[in-house]
Design a protein around this motif. Structure first.
Motif, PDB file in Angstrom:
ATOM      1  N   ASN A 196       0.823  -1.197   0.000  1.00 20.91           N
ATOM      2  CA  ASN A 196       0.000   0.000   0.000  1.00 20.91           C
ATOM      3  C   ASN A 196       0.866   1.259   0.000  1.00 20.91           C
ATOM      4  O   ASN A 196       1.791   1.397   0.809  1.00 20.91           O
ATOM      5  N   GLY A 197       0.578   2.173  -0.924  1.00 26.24           N
ATOM      6  CA  GLY A 197       1.317   3.428  -0.991  1.00 26.24           C
ATOM      7  C   GLY A 197       2.697   3.328  -1.592  1.00 26.24           C
ATOM      8  O   GLY A 197       3.493   4.265  -1.476  1.00 26.24           O
ATOM      9  N   VAL A 198       2.998   2.230  -2.272  1.00 25.59           N
ATOM     10  CA  VAL A 198       4.325   2.045  -2.874  1.00 25.59           C
ATOM     11  C   VAL A 198       4.415   2.805  -4.190  1.00 25.59           C
ATOM     12  O   VAL A 198       3.489   2.772  -5.004  1.00 25.59           O
ATOM     13  N   VAL A 199       5.528   3.488  -4.396  1.00 24.29           N
ATOM     14  CA  VAL A 199       5.816   4.177  -5.650  1.00 24.29           C
ATOM     15  C   VAL A 199       7.129   3.626  -6.190  1.00 24.29           C
ATOM     16  O   VAL A 199       8.148   3.648  -5.491  1.00 24.29           O
ATOM     17  N   ARG A 200       7.108   3.122  -7.423  1.00 23.86           N
ATOM     18  CA  ARG A 200       8.307   2.535  -8.023  1.00 23.86           C
ATOM     19  C   ARG A 200       8.435   2.964  -9.473  1.00 23.86           C
ATOM     20  O   ARG A 200       7.453   3.366 -10.107  1.00 23.86           O
ATOM     21  N   THR A 201       9.647   2.840  -9.983  1.00 23.25           N
ATOM     22  CA  THR A 201       9.899   3.051 -11.408  1.00 23.25           C
ATOM     23  C   THR A 201      10.245   1.704 -12.029  1.00 23.25           C
ATOM     24  O   THR A 201      11.159   1.017 -11.562  1.00 23.25           O
ATOM     25  N   VAL A 202       9.489   1.315 -13.055  1.00 22.65           N
ATOM     26  CA  VAL A 202       9.690   0.049 -13.744  1.00 22.65           C
ATOM     27  C   VAL A 202      10.291   0.335 -15.115  1.00 22.65           C
ATOM     28  O   VAL A 202       9.766   1.167 -15.865  1.00 22.65           O
ATOM     29  N   LYS A 203      11.385  -0.347 -15.440  1.00 16.38           N
ATOM     30  CA  LYS A 203      12.039  -0.176 -16.738  1.00 16.38           C
ATOM     31  C   LYS A 203      11.830  -1.424 -17.577  1.00 16.38           C
ATOM     32  O   LYS A 203      12.149  -2.536 -17.140  1.00 16.38           O
ATOM     33  N   LEU A 204      11.305  -1.255 -18.780  1.00 14.12           N
ATOM     34  CA  LEU A 204      11.067  -2.368 -19.692  1.00 14.12           C
ATOM     35  C   LEU A 204      11.905  -2.199 -20.943  1.00 14.12           C
ATOM     36  O   LEU A 204      11.947  -1.104 -21.522  1.00 14.12           O
ATOM     37  N   PRO A 205      12.575  -3.259 -21.398  1.00 19.21           N
ATOM     38  CA  PRO A 205      13.396  -3.142 -22.610  1.00 19.21           C
ATOM     39  C   PRO A 205      12.542  -3.018 -23.856  1.00 19.21           C
ATOM     40  O   PRO A 205      11.438  -3.554 -23.937  1.00 19.21           O
ATOM     41  N   VAL A 206      13.064  -2.300 -24.830  1.00 16.51           N
ATOM     42  CA  VAL A 206      12.411  -2.126 -26.123  1.00 16.51           C
ATOM     43  C   VAL A 206      13.171  -2.930 -27.158  1.00 16.51           C
ATOM     44  O   VAL A 206      14.403  -2.844 -27.224  1.00 16.51           O
ATOM     45  N   ASP A 207      12.462  -3.722 -27.967  1.00 23.71           N
ATOM     46  CA  ASP A 207      13.152  -4.473 -29.007  1.00 23.71           C
ATOM     47  C   ASP A 207      13.366  -3.587 -30.227  1.00 23.71           C
ATOM     48  O   ASP A 207      13.034  -2.407 -30.245  1.00 23.71           O
ATOM     49  N   GLY A 208      13.936  -4.143 -31.277  1.00 25.57           N
ATOM     50  CA  GLY A 208      14.274  -3.373 -32.470  1.00 25.57           C
ATOM     51  C   GLY A 208      13.083  -2.822 -33.206  1.00 25.57           C
ATOM     52  O   GLY A 208      13.226  -1.944 -34.055  1.00 25.57           O
ATOM     53  N   HIS A 209      11.880  -3.322 -32.897  1.00 21.34           N
ATOM     54  CA  HIS A 209      10.669  -2.847 -33.566  1.00 21.34           C
ATOM     55  C   HIS A 209       9.898  -1.865 -32.704  1.00 21.34           C
ATOM     56  O   HIS A 209       8.787  -1.491 -33.030  1.00 21.34           O
ATOM     57  N   GLY A 210      10.484  -1.476 -31.582  1.00 23.01           N
ATOM     58  CA  GLY A 210       9.830  -0.492 -30.739  1.00 23.01           C
ATOM     59  C   GLY A 210       8.712  -1.038 -29.898  1.00 23.01           C
ATOM     60  O   GLY A 210       7.803  -0.314 -29.514  1.00 23.01           O
ATOM     61  N   SER A 211       8.744  -2.334 -29.559  1.00 21.53           N
ATOM     62  CA  SER A 211       7.691  -2.915 -28.742  1.00 21.53           C
ATOM     63  C   SER A 211       8.302  -3.743 -27.627  1.00 21.53           C
ATOM     64  O   SER A 211       9.487  -4.042 -27.627  1.00 21.53           O
ATOM     65  N   VAL A 212       7.461  -4.086 -26.648  1.00 21.42           N
ATOM     66  CA  VAL A 212       7.918  -4.934 -25.558  1.00 21.42           C
ATOM     67  C   VAL A 212       8.163  -6.337 -26.093  1.00 21.42           C
ATOM     68  O   VAL A 212       7.314  -6.899 -26.774  1.00 21.42           O
ATOM     69  N   PRO A 213       9.335  -6.943 -25.821  1.00 18.10           N
ATOM     70  CA  PRO A 213       9.584  -8.301 -26.302  1.00 18.10           C
ATOM     71  C   PRO A 213       8.498  -9.261 -25.834  1.00 18.10           C
ATOM     72  O   PRO A 213       8.071  -9.222 -24.683  1.00 18.10           O
ATOM     73  N   ASN A 214       8.021 -10.093 -26.775  1.00 22.21           N
ATOM     74  CA  ASN A 214       7.009 -11.111 -26.497  1.00 22.21           C
ATOM     75  C   ASN A 214       5.645 -10.525 -26.159  1.00 22.21           C
ATOM     76  O   ASN A 214       4.765 -11.240 -25.717  1.00 22.21           O
ATOM     77  N   GLU A 215       5.473  -9.237 -26.377  1.00 21.64           N
ATOM     78  CA  GLU A 215       4.171  -8.638 -26.082  1.00 21.64           C
ATOM     79  C   GLU A 215       3.150  -9.074 -27.129  1.00 21.64           C
ATOM     80  O   GLU A 215       3.454  -9.174 -28.309  1.00 21.64           O
ATOM     81  N   VAL A 216       1.928  -9.346 -26.664  1.00 25.54           N
ATOM     82  CA  VAL A 216       0.889  -9.740 -27.608  1.00 25.54           C
ATOM     83  C   VAL A 216       0.441  -8.528 -28.392  1.00 25.54           C
ATOM     84  O   VAL A 216       0.475  -7.399 -27.912  1.00 25.54           O
ATOM     85  N   ALA A 217       0.012  -8.767 -29.617  1.00 25.12           N
ATOM     86  CA  ALA A 217      -0.506  -7.675 -30.434  1.00 25.12           C
ATOM     87  C   ALA A 217      -1.832  -7.205 -29.860  1.00 25.12           C
ATOM     88  O   ALA A 217      -2.605  -7.978 -29.306  1.00 25.12           O
ATOM     89  N   ALA A 218      -2.085  -5.923 -29.972  1.00 21.13           N
ATOM     90  CA  ALA A 218      -3.320  -5.366 -29.432  1.00 21.13           C
ATOM     91  C   ALA A 218      -4.522  -6.016 -30.098  1.00 21.13           C
ATOM     92  O   ALA A 218      -4.625  -6.101 -31.304  1.00 21.13           O
ATOM     93  N   GLY A 219      -5.430  -6.495 -29.253  1.00 23.78           N
ATOM     94  CA  GLY A 219      -6.665  -7.068 -29.762  1.00 23.78           C
ATOM     95  C   GLY A 219      -6.556  -8.536 -30.113  1.00 23.78           C
ATOM     96  O   GLY A 219      -7.527  -9.149 -30.511  1.00 23.78           O
TER      97      GLY A 219
END
Length: 234
Positions: A196-219
């Motif tokens: 409760n009340g936690v504030v954090r910074t999360v860093k996610l890598p970007v692949d060569g196509h500008g998306s999150v690796p292994n991310e599902v396509a929208a929809g």
């Protein structure tokens, strides 16, 4: 001639440095704020999305729900009919545009002729180059920036009690909210449930196509992807 050789060597070094930097992994940093009263005692986390009147029959809403559903599934949430759901999940999202002003150094062409080759169009070792003896002038340049926001609110369907409320926010020079949504959703659900009340910074890598690796396509419907690529910075 010696100066020319040094210039060529420095130029090659700069090209090599640029190539090296181009191959480095870049990250999207997202600030995440959570408020939690989560017990974590349930074995099956059945849920259904709930919508405001403006979100009903919205293709944008349905698209974002699929992205968030993938991240929820990675934490044992199972989407079901609202009548059978233990939890209700509500989404809030949006984008805000701002302008930032940055002081940028300005280097001038040298008109000096002659033996030191400072009369070339631009010489970094010239008197007004970045490595020359005289400081650069500065001008203010303004750039548009866009803040993207995603809120995920989980409540108990039977009692209406709020159990988890997390907000993810990042800033980019791109205005597209749909492009930012995978990073927002994965960051929001990283390390679920946060305290409760936690504030954090999360860093996610970007692949060569500008998306999150292994991310599902929208929809699209796809098996859930774990948030293992996230780096959490306290």
């Amino acid at each position: 001639m010696k100066l020319d050789r040094l210039t060529r060597q420095a130029a090659l070094a700069l090209v090599a440095l640029a190539t090296l930097l181009a191959g480095c992994t870049t990250y999207v940093s997202t600030q995440v704020t959570a408020f939690s009263d989560w017990s974590g005692s349930d074995a099956v986390r059945s849920y259904a999305f709930t919508r405001t009147p403006d979100q009903r029959n919205s293709l944008e809403q349905a698209t974002y729900e699929r992205i968030v559903a993938s991240e929820l599934a990675a934490h044992a949430f199972r989407e079901t009919d609202e009548r059978d759901a233990h939890y209700l999940v509500a989404l809030a999202y949006g984008m805000r545009s701002d302008t930032v002003t940055v002081a940028q150094p300005v280097y001038y062409y040298s008109a000096w002729p002659g033996p030191y080759y400072w009369g070339r169009p631009f010489d970094p070792w010239g008197p007004w180059g970045p490595w020359g003896p005289y400081p650069a002038s500065y001008v203010n340049q303004s750039y548009p920036v866009f803040t993207h926001l995603l809120g995920i609110r989980i409540t108990d369907r039977a009692t209406g009690k709020e159990l988890y409320n997390v907000t993810a926010r990042n800033t980019d020079e791109q205005s597209s909210l749909i492009a930012a949504m995978p990073y927002l959703a994965r960051s929001a659900m990283a390390d679920f449930p946060m305290g409760n009340g936690v504030v954090r910074t999360v860093k996610l890598p970007v692949d060569g196509h500008g998306s999150v690796p292994n991310e599902v396509a929208a929809g699209s419907a796809a098996p859930p992807q774990p948030a293992s690529g996230a780096k959490t910075v306290e």
